[in-house]
Design a protein around this motif. Sequence first.
Motif, PDB file in Angstrom:
ATOM      1  N   SER A  28      39.136  57.302  58.963  1.00  0.00           N
ATOM      2  CA  SER A  28      38.838  57.206  60.480  1.00  0.00           C
ATOM      3  C   SER A  28      39.590  58.290  61.342  1.00  0.00           C
ATOM      4  CB  SER A  28      39.022  55.852  60.941  1.00  0.00           C
ATOM      5  OG  SER A  28      40.474  55.446  60.790  1.00  0.00           O
ATOM      6  N   ALA A  36      31.727  55.552  64.609  1.00  0.00           N
ATOM      7  CA  ALA A  36      32.231  54.515  63.581  1.00  0.00           C
ATOM      8  C   ALA A  36      31.650  54.851  62.218  1.00  0.00           C
ATOM      9  CB  ALA A  36      31.874  53.096  64.108  1.00  0.00           C
ATOM     10  N   LYS A 147      37.735  51.831  63.607  1.00  0.00           N
ATOM     11  CA  LYS A 147      36.466  52.730  63.586  1.00  0.00           C
ATOM     12  C   LYS A 147      35.463  52.217  62.236  1.00  0.00           C
ATOM     13  CE  LYS A 147      37.451  56.379  66.748  1.00  0.00           C
ATOM     14  NZ  LYS A 147      37.888  57.715  67.059  1.00  0.00           N
ATOM     15  N   HIS A 148      35.975  51.316  61.603  1.00  0.00           N
ATOM     16  CA  HIS A 148      35.044  50.873  60.429  1.00  0.00           C
ATOM     17  C   HIS A 148      34.188  49.837  61.228  1.00  0.00           C
ATOM     18  CE1 HIS A 148      38.070  53.149  58.486  1.00  0.00           C
ATOM     19  NE2 HIS A 148      37.388  52.993  57.402  1.00  0.00           N
TER      20      HIS A 148
END
Length: 775
Positions: A28, A36, A147-148
């Motif tokens: 990320s 994302a 951000k996953h």
Amino acid sequence: MMTRFQRMMKIFFPLGLLLAGLTSCHESKYLTGNQALYAANKTEVRSSVPMTKKEQNQWREDMEGYLRPKLNGKTLGVRIKLWIYNIVGPTKKTRGLKHWLKFKVGEPPVLASPAILRNNADVLQSHLENKGFFHDTVIVTTFVKDKHLTATYTAEVGPRYTIRNINYPDDSDEVSNRIDTLQRRSLLKKGAFYDLETIKEERIRIDDRLKNRGFYYFNPDHLVVDLDTAVGNHEVDMFMRLKEEMPDPARAVYRINNVTVYAHYDNKSDTNRNHAYTTPEGYRIIDTAHYLKPNVFRKTLVIKPGDIYRVDDHNTSLSRLVSLGVFQFVKARFEPASAADTNNKLDVYYYLTPSQKKSLKFEVTALTRSDNTTGTEVSVTWRHRNLFRGAELLSAKVYGGLAGQTVSKDPNTGARKVVFTRRAGIDLNLYIPRIVAPFDLNTSGKFVPQTRIGAGYDVFEQSSQYTLTSSHASFGYQFKNRATSENGITVLGINYVRPTNINPEYQQRLDTVQNLAYAIQKQLIIGPSWNFNYNSVLDPRNARRPNNLWFNFNADFSNNLLGILSGADVNKTGKQKEIFGVPFAQYMRFEADFRHYLKFGKYSMLATRIDAGVGITYGNSTILPFVKAFFAGGTNDIRAFRARALGPGSYYAGDPNKDPTIPDQPGDVKMEFNVEYRAKLFGLVRWAIFTDWGNVWTLRGDSSRPGAVFTPHFLNDFAVGAGAGLRFDLTILVLRIDVAVPLRTPWKPVGSKWNFKSTTDISDMVLNLAIGYPF
């Protein structure tokens, strides 16, 4: 006290967690703004009616297969390719190491977007409706951390609709009447669940049947199925009808008018039909180059002038032309007959582009075996694909090889003794694309049968110990009834083996070691054989099936009639009958090899094999010829034991994994069972774990090998091995490395045959290097 495995886990497990955490953060790091990483998908099913857990899981897995795009792959929980893509950094070059690492080894991040999520939900909604879940909803929810993004698709479904009534076209024209007669074997059944795929398959089935009844211009799109879902009780009525705009030719039955064959077609070919030769069947052959005899097409083509058009005849003719092996391209074209008096008739044109008539192939192979043998072989093969202008294939192969085996160490100097073997020979084979016999056989299937005539001569020399010459000749047939099965019948096969140049010192060993003498004794084998092979994968319809089968059966006979006529009975007379001074072998030999492949995914599979065989000698023989005997051990067999040196039974000639001087151990009976799980590791590399069970036995007592006889307690003689390996799939070939350990040795006393400590003892491990999968 911790075991070695526990100590390793204590060290590597925390390291693995740390590595996974570091790479996860690194994934990320390079994302900007609201970007994302599309990290994971989940699917759920909520039903308003009772649904078992198994059914829910099946629908969840079914939904997962429709989600796009494909997410960044993981290896041992880590997105290694994405990590490589990020760590390499930006590059403007279109070649070089950095570009190769970033774009060939690595892969860019798969980013989530509202459009992707919405499209997936719409696709799943449509898929469920196609399966009979009408008026239902798919909801998508997301969860983002570091951000996953993880997306969850939830299908809220009600009862699945079933079929109440099926109505077929009731028009008075010929095509409707034909469709009406095809209802009996319909794929659509009253009471079955509604499924759009089944409707499509039914349309294809009807189209196929109609095309075998002359309706050349019909196609599945001319059939429309209307639905009435308002009949209540979650049922649906189906109304199959013909499109109003369906053209008139699609309603007519067509016959074959002229069949024209361009036997040597290219852009410069003479296509003047005035140069055609017409066969008695009405085929017009244009072959100004005199490439093939017209008789070839008379025996190959199934479609005939005057017949009703049948798509099966068309496909069979194409298949038979291809199977001749002399054409590079085969193309067929149908046109409406142009003459005024030929309504509803078709002219057929075959355009055949010849393959290269002659070819030369040069091969170099290398081998290494677990019995300390390494070597190489060179071969040159020349082929002529149209020897007598009848699509005959002549193959001539000349080969030669050299191998060395380390067999012992000099006690004084410590130098290793190496035995060299040299081999050379020639093989000739002629394949004729028809059954050569004094009687006619029905050979109108999709595959052209072949008559095979073979002959060869082989010389095998082992250092200065002995030379073995082998001559063979055969006459037989090869034919296929369908794509998945093939038969090979050898009407007459002759094999003559003769030893020469035996060294006096080696002769002394032959007098004391029976197996060595057995391996090079004179042999004369005369008789028929039959081989049947079935492979379900060869049927395109089975390509996507998770279960596939492979089966091979061989029956081999030698001198049965000759033995009866000569009254041979070595057990009574104590002397063998001879032909030209050579005792002839008399036996029956049977072997069956069954394999099952169960796929769990694109690269994961459970492969199992059962191999069993028996050879029965009588009359003029008490033992099988050495070349027909069964052996155990080796790279494609029981991999924890040296090739051909295991058994027979509980006989102990020495540890075959530690004593390379042990001679091959033949048997009359063989049983083997193998299980192997295969999966992808990364890229072109696959991994596998396996276990092998089995042994060989003799049917008669052998005083020189106690414990070798097959008894009702044969399971006590099973050898067992297990191991793991790597496979490097290079597309054109597979390189295989297997490491196996013996878990059960049959020659040890009862109570100590099993030894699981060998799994951690390097000295007990056997390394196998090979090309291709073991089975």
